[in-house]
Design an enzyme around this catalytic site. Structure first.
Site, short mmCIF file in Angstrom:
data_model
loop_
_atom_site.label_atom_id
_atom_site.label_comp_id
_atom_site.label_asym_id
_atom_site.label_seq_id
_atom_site.Cartn_x
_atom_site.Cartn_y
_atom_site.Cartn_z
N ASN A 88 -1.72 -2.23 -26.26
CA ASN A 88 -3.07 -2.21 -26.65
C ASN A 88 -3.48 -0.83 -27.16
O ASN A 88 -2.80 0.11 -27.03
CB ASN A 88 -4.13 -2.56 -25.73
CG ASN A 88 -5.22 -3.50 -26.23
OD1 ASN A 88 -5.85 -2.88 -27.01
ND2 ASN A 88 -5.44 -4.34 -25.48
N HIS A 118 5.13 19.26 -14.06
CA HIS A 118 5.48 20.62 -14.04
C HIS A 118 5.24 20.87 -12.53
O HIS A 118 4.65 20.10 -11.84
CB HIS A 118 4.63 21.67 -14.57
CG HIS A 118 4.36 21.20 -16.19
ND1 HIS A 118 5.33 21.87 -17.02
CD2 HIS A 118 3.60 20.52 -17.05
CE1 HIS A 118 4.86 21.82 -18.17
NE2 HIS A 118 3.75 20.65 -18.21
N THR A 166 2.13 6.81 -8.57
CA THR A 166 2.84 7.98 -8.11
C THR A 166 4.26 7.30 -7.51
O THR A 166 4.94 8.34 -7.22
CB THR A 166 1.92 8.79 -7.11
OG1 THR A 166 1.56 8.20 -6.13
CG2 THR A 166 0.98 9.17 -7.92
#
Length: 187
Positions: A88, A118, A166
Site C-alpha cells: 500500500n 547503527h 524487533t
C-alpha cells in the site's frame, strides 16, 4: 577491491564504517535510485509503477504484484518481491542489508521495513550494520508497522497496526505492540 566490493560486504551482513574508502558508492547509488523513485511516484498506472520498480530493484517485478505510490527506498537493489504481493501507499524499504518479500504478502500503508541500523556505542555509531529482513509467504503487515533489521516474519503471520517488530515472528501468529509480542496463534 572492486567497485562493487562494498555492496558485497553489505549483502554478506558485514558492518561498514561511514569513513570506509568505498562508502561514497552508496551515496552515488542512492542518488540514482531517488531519480528513478521520482518517476515511479509520478506514475499513473500499476504497469508503469512496476516498470520503474523493476528498474530500481534490478529484476522484473511480477505482473501480479501491486505497489501503490508513493513508495520509498534508499537503494532498491537488495529488495526482492515475490508474486501476488500488495504494498500500500507511503511504505519505506531501507534495503542495504536485504529485504525479501515472498509470495502472497500484504503490506499496509506507511509500513517501514529497515535492514540497516547503527551501533548504540557512540564510538561506533557512524557504522552501517546490515541485517537481512525476510517476510515469508502469506504474511500481512498492518498499517504503520515497523520491521527492524535481521527479522523474519513467518509464513501467514500477522503484524498488527503500529507494531515495532524487533525479533522473529513465528508462522501463523499475530503480534502487536512495542516491541511486538505474540497476541494470538492462528489455526
Amino acid at each position: 577491491m572492486s567497485s562493487s566490493e562494498i555492496f558485497k560486504r553489505l549483502k554478506a551482513g558485514q558492518p561498514v564504517a561511514m569513513d570506509d574508502p568505498e562508502y561514497h558508492q552508496i551515496g552515488a547509488s542512492v542518488k540514482q535510485t531517488h531519480a528513478l523513485l521520482q518517476k515511479l511516484n509520478a506514475s499513473e498506472n500499476a504497469d508503469e509503477v512496476r516498470r520503474w520498480l523493476s528498474e530500481i530493484v534490478g529484476t522484473e517485478v511480477d505482473r501480479s504484484t501491486t505497489v501503490f505510490p508513493p513508495f520509498h527506498t534508499n537503494f532498491g537493489k537488495f529488495t526482492r518481491l515475490g508474486r501476488n504481493v500488495f504494498i500500500n501507499h507511503a511504505c519505506s524499504f531501507l534495503d542495504l542489508g536485504g529485504i525479501t518479500v515472498e509470495d502472497d504478502v500484504m503490506i499496509g500503508p506507511r509500513v517501514n521495513i529497515t535492514s540497516e541500523t547503527h551501533p548504540v556505542q557512540v564510538s561506533r555509531r557512524r557504522t552501517l550494520v546490515p541485517g537481512a529482513v525476510l517476510i515469508k509467504r502469506g504474511a500481512w503487515i498492518g498499517v504503520g508497522a515497523t520491521i527492524m533489521p535481521g527479522v523474519t516474519v513467518g509464513e501467514n503471520a500477522v503484524v498488527a497496526a503500529g507494531a515495532v517488530v524487533t525479533a522473529d515472528v513465528s508462522a501463523n501468529t499475530v503480534v502487536g505492540g512495542v516491541p511486538a509480542k505474540v497476541i494470538k496463534h492462528l489455526e
